[in-house]
Design an enzyme around this catalytic site. Structure first.
Site, PDB file in Angstrom:
ATOM      1  N   TYR A 133       0.926  -1.422   0.029  1.00 24.32           N
ATOM      2  CA  TYR A 133       0.253   0.038   0.114  1.00 24.32           C
ATOM      3  C   TYR A 133       0.917   1.159  -0.107  1.00 24.32           C
ATOM      4  CZ  TYR A 133      -3.247   3.476   1.421  1.00 24.32           C
ATOM      5  OH  TYR A 133      -4.309   4.658   1.610  1.00 24.32           O
ATOM      6  N   ASP A 277      10.296  -8.325  32.197  1.00 21.40           N
ATOM      7  CA  ASP A 277      10.401  -6.776  32.086  1.00 21.40           C
ATOM      8  C   ASP A 277      10.481  -6.053  33.560  1.00 21.40           C
ATOM      9  OD1 ASP A 277       9.355  -7.684  29.582  1.00 21.40           O
ATOM     10  OD2 ASP A 277       7.397  -7.237  29.888  1.00 21.40           O
TER      11      ASP A 277
END
Ligand code: XMP
Length: 563
Positions: A133, A277
């Site tokens: 696109y 994390d």
């Protein structure tokens, strides 16, 4: 019909499940606790600024692969960010852009209101690579024509190079497989462009204008385009002139100096959950500012066997961090007494967590920063949905009566990293592999893996069974490959026979899934022998259990957790 089949339906918006890690969940509780205690530290909405780093910018038109493009560029050791197509120039300029990649997207350029590239992209005179696109956007905006294709080209195709000397094709064979997925096609290239490569159905599979602007009709970022990474590397190295100096080592150095600048002499507080994390965040911040960081680690008594000791040893003994360790297991257990509804369990645990954090946070006194393990996918998602990731989790968890607007300020040193990069940072900082590769574990812990009421006895049974599952999965070297693997203690009891005795014991279920993001998951085809060993060991080593079953449902329609 559902009722007849014994299923009860609830609108999905009422679910409090989150497809996120316990890290974010637990640090969000701390954030809420600080807010409740009335602390509002100095403003610093922006996280770590990228300093002198230079970036390739992926302009996102909504393709499912957009994030993958950014990851591929980073794998070339070039810093890259993914930003929505309507991002203002000021934001882009602050990142020192050195080239643009226009992503694919679901729209058609000639549909009314189809998203286009902002003018600054062309006015910047920086190199541009349009993908799918993105190529059609380039074509339309630079004066060419895009037409609806007579047939959709989807799947494998062979790319033949017509200009083998193009710098985009360095080290590429004359023909190679590519992955196509488009309906529209380039009917007329914009002035100044030539076709550089073709496929059977796309005469213009690659185009370029000799001035650093290129379009690709296929997806170089996906695994089905084996030479795709070479093309992206050529674009960022040869066209954009990058050198590949964005490494984990440079990220750590840069972060340490930014954290020092940002924090000054202030105090930072962080919640440890045992997940990767929060572990990496704490270690990184500790490396930067040492004892100005205090970590709070709450043991809610719903963790796996040896989890508390392991986490505590790593952070306190190996890394020498300030940790306030709170053993609140009795408190959580008494609040969970009689609670059987899964969402009620989550609510009770969430509320209790906040109470404990509130008390601990007060002890530390004035704190300027809260550290959180927010990762890049959370940032991208919240930028596109217009809401902060943590805010979204709060509403999911519905912890009750909280102010919608959080004025607390966060230190989020990982907010530009993908999960695999966080793991690399963890390893580089010396965290043990076992911690860095830990499978996700839900914030409410074993409480949502015990069907029905949570009791001390049931926790012991589940921990013993779960330990065997983990142990066998690790021995079979499948732990890292699986998204999650664990045991569930059901509230079913069944009859068995052991020796000459009839038994009436618990039913344990085993769940193992493969997934990329927990949004969907497939049940893992574990080898029968392995399942057999797990089952044998559980019934032999956990006296209360006499039957083991394996969960063979995928998500959807099931979820990963049983509650
Ligand atoms: P489900 O069961 O919804 O889980 O397929 C998707 C992912 O989210 C985790 N999970 C949670 N994590 N608090 C968390 O921190 C929760 O309440 C919670 N519920 C599910 C689950 O382990 C899986 O990784």
């Amino acid at each position: 019909m559902d009722e007849a089949e014994g299923k009860s339906k609830q609108p999905s918006s009422e679910s409090h499940r989150v497809a996120t890690s316990d890290d974010i969940e637990v640090s969000t509780y701390l954030e809420i606790a600080k807010e409740i205690s009335g602390e509002q530290p100095v403003a610093s909405e922006e996280a770590i600024s990228p300093a002198e780093r230079e970036a390739i910018i992926v302009i996102d038109f909504g393709s499912q692969y957009s994030m993958l493009i950014a990851r591929r560029v980073r794998e070339c050791q070039v810093y890259c960010e993914l930003l929505p197509y309507d991002t203002p120039w000021e934001k882009i300029a602050s990142l020192n852009p050195r080239g643009f990649i226009l992503s694919g997207g679901p729209a058609s350029v000639y549909e009314p209101g189809a998203p286009l590239a902002p003018a600054y992209i062309y006015e910047s005179h920086l190199p541009i690579l349009g993908i799918c696109y993105g190529m059609q956007v380039l074509t339309k905006q630079l004066g060419g024509t895009v037409a609806p294709g007579t047939k959709r080209e989807y799947g494998h195709a062979i790319l033949y190079l017509s200009d083998v000397d193009s710098p985009l094709f360095t080290d590429l064979p004359a023909s190679s497989p590519v992955w196509m997925s488009h309906g529209d096609r380039i009917e007329e290239m914009p002035p100044g462009f030539t076709a550089l490569a073709y496929t059977e159905n796309s005469p213009v599979a690659v185009m370029g204008n000799g001035e650093g602007i290129f379009g690709l009709q296929f997806h170089p970022e996906v695994a089905h385009t084996p030479e795709g990474k070479t093309i992206l590397k050529n674009f960022v190295y040869r066209i954009c002139g990058r050198q590949g100096n964005w490494t984990i080592g440079s990220f750590i150095e840069e972060s340490i100096s930014t954290i020092r600048k940002q924090v000054g002499k202030g105090k930072v507080i962080s919640a440890l959950s045992g997940g990767v994390d929060s572990a990496v965040v704490a270690t990184l911040i500790h490396r930067a500012i040492g004892d100005q960081l205090t970590c709070i680690y709450v043991n809610h008594g719903l963790l796996r066997r040896e989890e508390v000791e392991r986490t505590f040893n790593v952070f306190r003994l190996n890394l020498g961090m300030n940790i306030n360790h709170v053993d609140a297991s009795e408190r959580f257990l008494s609040r969970l007494k009689g609670v059987v509804d899964p969402e009620m369990k989550r609510k009770v645990i969430g509320e209790e967590f906040i109470r404990v954090f509130e008390k601990e946070a007060k002890k530390i006194g004035k704190v300027e920063f809260l550290a959180q393990g927010t990762l890049y996918p959370d940032v991208i998602e919240s930028a596109s949905s217009g809401s902060r990731a943590s805010a979204k989790i709060k509403t999911h968890h519905n912890v009750g009566g909280l102010p919608a607007k959080m004025r607390l300020n966060l230190l989020e040193p990982l907010r530009n990293l993908f999960k695999d990069e966080v793991r690399q940072v963890g390893l580089a900082l010396g965290l043990p592999e076992e911690m860095v590769w830990r499978q996700p574990f839900p914030g409410p812990g074993l409480a949502i893996r015990i069907i029905g009421e949570v009791t001390k006895k049931k926790l012991e049974i589940l921990r013993a069974a779960d330990w065997i599952v983990m142990n066998e999965i690790k021995k079979a070297k499948l732990y890292r490959q699986l998204w999650q693997s664990f045991a569930i203690l059901t509230d079913v009891k069944s009859v068995g026979v052991m020796g000459d005795y009839r038994t009436y014991g618990y039913l344990i279920a085993i769940r193992a899934v493969n997934s990329d993001d927990a949004m969907t998951a497939d049940w893992s085809r574990l080898p029968y022998d392995l399942l057999g060993r797990i089952s044998n060991r559980i019934v032999n080593e956990v006296p209360e259990v006499n039957r083991v079953v394996y969960d063979i449902t995928s998500k959807p329609p099931s979820t990963i957790e049983w509650e």
